[in-house]
Design a protein around this motif. Structure first.
Motif, PDB file in Angstrom:
ATOM      1  N   GLU A   6       0.830  -1.215   0.000  1.00 46.61           N
ATOM      2  CA  GLU A   6       0.000   0.000   0.000  1.00 46.61           C
ATOM      3  C   GLU A   6       0.858   1.256   0.000  1.00 46.61           C
ATOM      4  O   GLU A   6       0.550   2.230  -0.676  1.00 46.61           O
ATOM      5  CB  GLU A   6      -0.945   0.007   1.199  1.00 46.61           C
ATOM      6  CG  GLU A   6      -2.105  -0.964   1.058  1.00 46.61           C
ATOM      7  CD  GLU A   6      -3.088  -0.856   2.210  1.00 46.61           C
ATOM      8  OE1 GLU A   6      -3.139   0.211   2.861  1.00 46.61           O
ATOM      9  OE2 GLU A   6      -3.792  -1.846   2.455  1.00 46.61           O
ATOM     10  N   ALA A   7       1.946   1.240   0.756  1.00 43.23           N
ATOM     11  CA  ALA A   7       2.856   2.385   0.800  1.00 43.23           C
ATOM     12  C   ALA A   7       3.833   2.372  -0.379  1.00 43.23           C
ATOM     13  O   ALA A   7       4.476   3.373  -0.656  1.00 43.23           O
ATOM     14  CB  ALA A   7       3.626   2.402   2.117  1.00 43.23           C
ATOM     15  N   GLY A   8       3.957   1.222  -1.056  1.00 44.35           N
ATOM     16  CA  GLY A   8       4.788   1.142  -2.244  1.00 44.35           C
ATOM     17  C   GLY A   8       6.254   0.851  -1.996  1.00 44.35           C
ATOM     18  O   GLY A   8       7.110   1.345  -2.717  1.00 44.35           O
ATOM     19  N   TYR A   9       6.566   0.011  -0.983  1.00 49.83           N
ATOM     20  CA  TYR A   9       7.976  -0.311  -0.750  1.00 49.83           C
ATOM     21  C   TYR A   9       8.158  -1.609   0.016  1.00 49.83           C
ATOM     22  O   TYR A   9       7.237  -2.114   0.662  1.00 49.83           O
ATOM     23  CB  TYR A   9       8.695   0.811  -0.013  1.00 49.83           C
ATOM     24  CG  TYR A   9       8.080   1.194   1.320  1.00 49.83           C
ATOM     25  CD1 TYR A   9       8.164   0.370   2.427  1.00 49.83           C
ATOM     26  CD2 TYR A   9       7.426   2.406   1.469  1.00 49.83           C
ATOM     27  CE1 TYR A   9       7.614   0.726   3.641  1.00 49.83           C
ATOM     28  CE2 TYR A   9       6.870   2.787   2.685  1.00 49.83           C
ATOM     29  CZ  TYR A   9       6.968   1.939   3.759  1.00 49.83           C
ATOM     30  OH  TYR A   9       6.416   2.297   4.972  1.00 49.83           O
ATOM     31  N   ILE A  10       9.385  -2.095  -0.069  1.00 50.21           N
ATOM     32  CA  ILE A  10       9.912  -3.131   0.807  1.00 50.21           C
ATOM     33  C   ILE A  10      11.150  -2.510   1.442  1.00 50.21           C
ATOM     34  O   ILE A  10      12.004  -1.965   0.744  1.00 50.21           O
ATOM     35  CB  ILE A  10      10.295  -4.405   0.030  1.00 50.21           C
ATOM     36  CG1 ILE A  10       9.050  -5.035  -0.603  1.00 50.21           C
ATOM     37  CG2 ILE A  10      11.006  -5.396   0.946  1.00 50.21           C
ATOM     38  CD1 ILE A  10       9.370  -6.202  -1.523  1.00 50.21           C
ATOM     39  N   SER A  41       6.461   2.583  -9.511  1.00 53.42           N
ATOM     40  CA  SER A  41       7.820   2.092  -9.746  1.00 53.42           C
ATOM     41  C   SER A  41       7.835   1.206 -10.991  1.00 53.42           C
ATOM     42  O   SER A  41       6.812   0.980 -11.615  1.00 53.42           O
ATOM     43  CB  SER A  41       8.296   1.276  -8.539  1.00 53.42           C
ATOM     44  OG  SER A  41       7.658   0.012  -8.527  1.00 53.42           O
ATOM     45  N   ARG A  42       9.002   0.697 -11.298  1.00 55.31           N
ATOM     46  CA  ARG A  42       9.104  -0.238 -12.415  1.00 55.31           C
ATOM     47  C   ARG A  42       9.040  -1.680 -11.930  1.00 55.31           C
ATOM     48  O   ARG A  42       9.399  -2.605 -12.646  1.00 55.31           O
ATOM     49  CB  ARG A  42      10.389   0.012 -13.183  1.00 55.31           C
ATOM     50  CG  ARG A  42      10.353   1.377 -13.828  1.00 55.31           C
ATOM     51  CD  ARG A  42      11.460   1.696 -14.769  1.00 55.31           C
ATOM     52  NE  ARG A  42      12.705   0.968 -14.631  1.00 55.31           N
ATOM     53  CZ  ARG A  42      13.796   1.244 -15.293  1.00 55.31           C
ATOM     54  NH1 ARG A  42      13.802   2.242 -16.142  1.00 55.31           N
ATOM     55  NH2 ARG A  42      14.883   0.552 -15.135  1.00 55.31           N
ATOM     56  N   CYS A  43       8.572  -1.870 -10.706  1.00 55.50           N
ATOM     57  CA  CYS A  43       8.454  -3.208 -10.125  1.00 55.50           C
ATOM     58  C   CYS A  43       7.039  -3.381  -9.592  1.00 55.50           C
ATOM     59  O   CYS A  43       6.683  -2.855  -8.541  1.00 55.50           O
ATOM     60  CB  CYS A  43       9.472  -3.383  -9.003  1.00 55.50           C
ATOM     61  SG  CYS A  43       9.458  -5.036  -8.292  1.00 55.50           S
ATOM     62  N   SER A  44       6.238  -4.113 -10.299  1.00 54.45           N
ATOM     63  CA  SER A  44       4.839  -4.313  -9.927  1.00 54.45           C
ATOM     64  C   SER A  44       4.742  -5.066  -8.602  1.00 54.45           C
ATOM     65  O   SER A  44       5.454  -6.051  -8.384  1.00 54.45           O
ATOM     66  CB  SER A  44       4.133  -5.101 -11.036  1.00 54.45           C
ATOM     67  OG  SER A  44       2.831  -5.414 -10.640  1.00 54.45           O
ATOM     68  N   SER A  45       3.868  -4.610  -7.729  1.00 54.64           N
ATOM     69  CA  SER A  45       3.723  -5.260  -6.430  1.00 54.64           C
ATOM     70  C   SER A  45       3.134  -6.660  -6.544  1.00 54.64           C
ATOM     71  O   SER A  45       3.247  -7.455  -5.621  1.00 54.64           O
ATOM     72  CB  SER A  45       2.894  -4.399  -5.480  1.00 54.64           C
ATOM     73  OG  SER A  45       1.607  -4.201  -6.005  1.00 54.64           O
ATOM     74  N   ASP A  46       2.531  -6.999  -7.696  1.00 48.63           N
ATOM     75  CA  ASP A  46       1.972  -8.349  -7.824  1.00 48.63           C
ATOM     76  C   ASP A  46       3.060  -9.411  -8.043  1.00 48.63           C
ATOM     77  O   ASP A  46       2.775 -10.600  -8.094  1.00 48.63           O
ATOM     78  CB  ASP A  46       0.906  -8.418  -8.918  1.00 48.63           C
ATOM     79  CG  ASP A  46       1.434  -8.153 -10.319  1.00 48.63           C
ATOM     80  OD1 ASP A  46       2.638  -7.905 -10.481  1.00 48.63           O
ATOM     81  OD2 ASP A  46       0.616  -8.188 -11.255  1.00 48.63           O
ATOM     82  N   HIS A  47       4.332  -8.990  -8.154  1.00 50.70           N
ATOM     83  CA  HIS A  47       5.436  -9.948  -8.204  1.00 50.70           C
ATOM     84  C   HIS A  47       5.657 -10.600  -6.841  1.00 50.70           C
ATOM     85  O   HIS A  47       6.327 -11.617  -6.754  1.00 50.70           O
ATOM     86  CB  HIS A  47       6.742  -9.270  -8.625  1.00 50.70           C
ATOM     87  CG  HIS A  47       6.775  -8.840 -10.050  1.00 50.70           C
ATOM     88  ND1 HIS A  47       6.689  -9.706 -11.105  1.00 50.70           N
ATOM     89  CD2 HIS A  47       6.886  -7.612 -10.590  1.00 50.70           C
ATOM     90  CE1 HIS A  47       6.749  -9.040 -12.236  1.00 50.70           C
ATOM     91  NE2 HIS A  47       6.868  -7.757 -11.949  1.00 50.70           N
ATOM     92  N   PHE A  48       5.138  -9.985  -5.809  1.00 54.89           N
ATOM     93  CA  PHE A  48       5.393 -10.440  -4.444  1.00 54.89           C
ATOM     94  C   PHE A  48       4.137 -11.077  -3.874  1.00 54.89           C
ATOM     95  O   PHE A  48       3.287 -10.414  -3.290  1.00 54.89           O
ATOM     96  CB  PHE A  48       5.868  -9.269  -3.581  1.00 54.89           C
ATOM     97  CG  PHE A  48       7.092  -8.620  -4.129  1.00 54.89           C
ATOM     98  CD1 PHE A  48       8.344  -9.144  -3.860  1.00 54.89           C
ATOM     99  CD2 PHE A  48       7.002  -7.505  -4.949  1.00 54.89           C
ATOM    100  CE1 PHE A  48       9.479  -8.571  -4.386  1.00 54.89           C
ATOM    101  CE2 PHE A  48       8.135  -6.921  -5.480  1.00 54.89           C
ATOM    102  CZ  PHE A  48       9.376  -7.458  -5.203  1.00 54.89           C
TER     103      PHE A  48
END
Length: 143
Positions: free
Chosen positions: A8-12, A61-68
């Motif tokens: 939701e916040a857009g990070y790891i 970002s260039r990394c979709s959160s659905d990868h995780f």
């Protein structure tokens, strides 16, 4: 070590606390009170200082959160990786001196040479883990 995955916040974000004396007070209180519903302290990563790693995920970002998805916790004894190899000279100074090739400082190469020549040294390799704590935020529903 702590990891915060917040799509939701857009990070790891990740933190490494070594030695153990530098564990933030809030995290120590959260671990000590885990499982005690009457006095449980929840982790507050905003009080932990600068994270060791920050990875942007999501639409911005260039990394979709659905990868995780369907994540797993893995313990890996990576003795000579970038992080571990950099500690090798400090934690194993005698071995580092013996296995450093003429030509300079190479923590990963030196560590790899030591492991190749002394594999029995790793027969008793293990983690000492105080606990594994997993916290989830409450789901937010809009009406």
């Amino acid at each position: 070590y702590a990891l915060e995955w917040d799509p939701e916040a857009g990070y790891i974000r990740s933190w490494v606390f070594a030695p153990h004396k530098v564990v933030p007070e809030n995290l120590r209180e959260a671990m000590d009170s885990a499982g005690d519903a009457d006095s449980e302290v929840l982790p507050d990563t905003s009080t932990w200082g600068l994270p060791y790693g920050y990875f942007a995920i999501g639409d911005e970002s260039r990394c979709s959160s659905d990868h995780f998805q369907n994540m797993r916790i893995v313990f890996n004894l990576a003795f000579c990786g970038t992080v571990a190899g950099n500690r090798y000279f400090i934690d194993c100074p005698k071995q580092a001196e013996l296995f450093t090739k003429a030509g300079g400082w190479d923590p990963v190469g030196s560590c790899n040479e030591w492991i190749k020549s002394e594999p029995e040294e790793l027969d008793e390799a293990y983690w000492k883990i105080r606990g594994v704590y997993v916290y989830e935020r409450e789901m937010k529903f809009s009406t």
